[in-house]
Enzyme design. Structure first.
Site, PDB file in Angstrom:
ATOM      1  N   SER A   1       0.593  -1.235  -0.120  1.00 45.94           N
ATOM      2  CA  SER A   1      -0.298   0.572   0.086  1.00 45.94           C
ATOM      3  C   SER A   1       1.153   1.177   0.086  1.00 45.94           C
ATOM      4  O   SER A   1       0.637   2.313  -0.310  1.00 45.94           O
ATOM      5  CB  SER A   1      -1.002   0.370   1.031  1.00 45.94           C
ATOM      6  OG  SER A   1      -1.500  -0.903   0.956  1.00 45.94           O
TER       7      SER A   1
ATOM      8  N   LYS B   1      -9.103  -5.407  11.628  1.00 49.92           N
ATOM      9  CA  LYS B   1     -10.038  -4.817  10.332  1.00 49.92           C
ATOM     10  C   LYS B   1     -11.197  -4.790  11.362  1.00 49.92           C
ATOM     11  O   LYS B   1     -12.410  -3.910  11.858  1.00 49.92           O
ATOM     12  CB  LYS B   1     -10.202  -5.351   9.165  1.00 49.92           C
ATOM     13  CG  LYS B   1      -9.278  -5.085   7.989  1.00 49.92           C
ATOM     14  CD  LYS B   1      -9.112  -5.754   6.752  1.00 49.92           C
ATOM     15  CE  LYS B   1      -8.180  -5.375   5.854  1.00 49.92           C
ATOM     16  NZ  LYS B   1      -8.176  -6.232   5.064  1.00 49.92           N
TER      17      LYS B   1
END
Ligand code: ATR
Length: 270
Positions: free
Chosen positions: A16, A62
């Site tokens: 990322s 998450k």
């Protein structure tokens, strides 16, 4: 200049930073995007302490990130896991862009009516919610029954991989487990998987950058297949749109894709 990061554990393998930094440069923004190893610190405290404007969140945080957010938007409310944070004053607004990433990645697989997801973790949840919203018949198969509860509540079909009906035809079969990432495992018994894939038209693996045993089997059976690169790309593109309040152009998407491909040889999961 705004600061961004990705929280994960481990996080060193994450692509990322290169992808999002390329996106910011394409938009001529001098924003920074780092990696932050999050162990047992409070994600919200760290977010504000680092002076971040936004962040991505990866495995295994998450669900924790979902629980820590002040405001949860869109599909993330159903998925109960988030991968994107945006600062709004002293509040954190959270989104899940994995569903969008998945739907963009499988856009070329048409026509589609029934989908089998193997795996029942956070990634599988994002995919099942997206497929259900798209009115596709969805079945989730997992090696153990515990994590299937979420999917029963969601209203999709569920089974353990041991009990899977191998005579059922699925247009698309998705590997949302980590089998094949760092080992040579299949996500279910090789024999059953072969029987399931034989009747399918498309295969998608959420793992990227490596030919997993799952994808190798699809190739051997002459089934159209894709790895998770586009899912990674488009979840990142959506996060970029949210952070910069812009609509991604082809140029932006290509810059982010090239940055990912330059890192060829690395592999990982979302
Ligand atoms: P993520 O958030 O990336 O989806 P996760 O929540 O850890 O990750 O979920 C991983 C999923 O992969 C689970 O469904 C797990 O099965 P269990 O619920 O039985 O643990 C599945 N998984 C991981 N390794 C696997 C393997 N070698 N074979 C089959 N399933 C596997």
């Amino acid at each position: 200049m705004n600061k961004y990061t990705i929280f994960g554990n481990p996080v060193s393998h994450s692509l990322s930073p290169v992808m999002q930094t390329a996106g910011f440069r394409h938009l001529q923004l001098d924003n920074t995007y780092d990696k932050t190893l999050l162990t047992d610190e409070n994600i919200k405290d760290i977010f504000f302490k680092l002076g971040l404007s936004g962040a991505n969140i990866t495995v295994p945080h998450k669900e924790y990130a979902y629980n820590s957010a002040d405001i949860v938007v869109g599909d993330a409310k159903t998925i109960k896991a988030v991968n994107t944070y945006i600062r709004q004053g002293d509040k954190i607004v959270a989104h899940n862009t994995d569903s969008y990433g998945f739907m963009m990645a499988i856009d070329e697989f048409r026509p589609l009516s029934s989908v089998l997801i193997i795996g029942a973790g956070g990634t599988a949840r994002a995919i099942a919610v997206a497929l259900k919203s798209a009115n596709l018949t969805t079945t989730v198969a997992n090696r153990t029954a515990k994590k299937l509860e979420f999917f029963d509540m969601l209203g999709v079909n569920t089974t353990t991989t041991d009990n899977i009906n191998t005579n059922h035809k699925y247009d698309l079969v998705v590997n949302a487990t980590s089998a094949g990432l760092c080992d040579s495992d299949y996500p279910m018994s090789q024999d059953k998987l072969r029987r399931v894939l034989t009747d399918s038209k498309y295969v998608f693996d959420c793992i990227y950058g490596t030919m997993t045993p799952f994808l190798s089997m699809a190739k051997q059976l002459n089934i159209k297949y894709k790895d998770g690169e586009d899912m990674l790309l488009y979840q990142g593109v959506k996060a970029m749109e949210l952070w910069t309040n812009t609509k991604a152009t082809k140029g932006l998407i290509n810059s982010m894709r090239s940055a990912l491909r330059d890192k060829n040889g690395k592999q990982g999961e979302l």
